[in-house]
Motif scaffolding. Structure first.
Motif, PDB file in Angstrom:
ATOM      1  N   ILE A  90     -86.942 -13.412  23.710  1.00  0.00           N
ATOM      2  CA  ILE A  90     -88.104 -14.164  23.230  1.00  0.00           C
ATOM      3  C   ILE A  90     -88.461 -15.223  24.270  1.00  0.00           C
ATOM      4  O   ILE A  90     -87.846 -15.299  25.332  1.00  0.00           O
ATOM      5  N   GLY A  91     -89.412 -16.061  23.944  1.00  0.00           N
ATOM      6  CA  GLY A  91     -89.885 -17.082  24.867  1.00  0.00           C
ATOM      7  C   GLY A  91     -88.822 -18.096  25.255  1.00  0.00           C
ATOM      8  O   GLY A  91     -87.960 -18.447  24.450  1.00  0.00           O
ATOM      9  N   ARG A  92     -88.914 -18.576  26.489  1.00  0.00           N
ATOM     10  CA  ARG A  92     -87.974 -19.581  27.012  1.00  0.00           C
ATOM     11  C   ARG A  92     -88.009 -20.855  26.170  1.00  0.00           C
ATOM     12  O   ARG A  92     -87.038 -21.619  26.145  1.00  0.00           O
ATOM     13  N   GLY A  93     -89.101 -21.092  25.453  1.00  0.00           N
ATOM     14  CA  GLY A  93     -89.246 -22.271  24.594  1.00  0.00           C
ATOM     15  C   GLY A  93     -88.790 -22.027  23.169  1.00  0.00           C
ATOM     16  O   GLY A  93     -89.036 -22.866  22.301  1.00  0.00           O
ATOM     17  N   GLY A  94     -88.132 -20.886  22.914  1.00  0.00           N
ATOM     18  CA  GLY A  94     -87.682 -20.567  21.562  1.00  0.00           C
ATOM     19  C   GLY A  94     -88.832 -20.130  20.676  1.00  0.00           C
ATOM     20  O   GLY A  94     -89.818 -19.563  21.151  1.00  0.00           O
ATOM     21  N   VAL A  95     -88.703 -20.375  19.390  1.00  0.00           N
ATOM     22  CA  VAL A  95     -89.729 -20.020  18.407  1.00  0.00           C
ATOM     23  C   VAL A  95     -90.347 -21.317  17.893  1.00  0.00           C
ATOM     24  O   VAL A  95     -89.639 -22.290  17.637  1.00  0.00           O
ATOM     25  N   THR A  96     -91.660 -21.318  17.740  1.00  0.00           N
ATOM     26  CA  THR A  96     -92.342 -22.527  17.276  1.00  0.00           C
ATOM     27  C   THR A  96     -93.438 -22.191  16.280  1.00  0.00           C
ATOM     28  O   THR A  96     -94.035 -21.121  16.340  1.00  0.00           O
TER      29      THR A  96
END
Length: 165
Positions: A19-25
């Motif tokens: 998934i994205g490097r920024g996690g889930v938001t």
């Protein structure tokens, strides 16, 4: 399709994914590197005809001038566009294999909000565990299996960040 901490659960199987490097938001912003939480739908399938056969009858080819607008100032923000294009964008026809096949999602479509994130795709990963810029990525064989079974309208459920801990 349901994203879990162990992978994507779909059609009775668990597919490892990144998934994205920024996690889930829940508060997706352009460039934050996060995968948006929520219930999304598959809206299309693009593929590189010079690298693989169409995986389904509803797949559409990626041509050399195909781009995806990621500039919130662009009237065509978060849409497929063609080169030359005067706004910031990413190339869909890449030198690497990441976008050889792309499942498109409805993230930030229909009532699109500039700056809320663009180009949230399912695509091939760079390597196992390598984060994306907000997409969900898989091995090539798994991406091909998912693409053959998914259809327009297939739900993609991405639980909120609290689910991940």
């Amino acid at each position: 399709m349901v994203l879990t901490p162990r992978g994507l659960r779909f059609a009775g199987r668990l597919y490892p994914c990144s998934i994205g490097r920024g996690g889930v938001t829940r508060d997706k912003r352009e460039g934050d590197g996060a995968t948006p939480a929520g219930i999304h739908r598959i809206t299309g399938l693009l593929y590189r005809p010079d690298r693989l056969a169409p995986p389904t009858p509803w797949a559409r080819p990626i041509f050399p001038r195909d781009l995806w607008s990621d500039d919130p100032r662009d009237p065509a923000y978060n849409q497929k566009v063609r080169a030359p294009h005067g706004f910031s964008h990413e190339r869909l026809r890449r030198a690497d294999p990441l976008y050889d096949m792309i499942l498109l999602t409805d993230w930030n479509h229909g009532g699109m909000q500039p700056g809320r994130g663009s180009a949230i795709f399912l695509h091939q990963w760079r390597r196992p565990g390598a984060p994306t810029e907000g997409c969900i990525a898989f091995s090539r064989p798994h991406m091909q299996q998912i693409a053959r079974q998914a259809a327009p309208g297939t739900k993609l459920i991405v639980p909120p960040a609290s689910f991940w801990f």
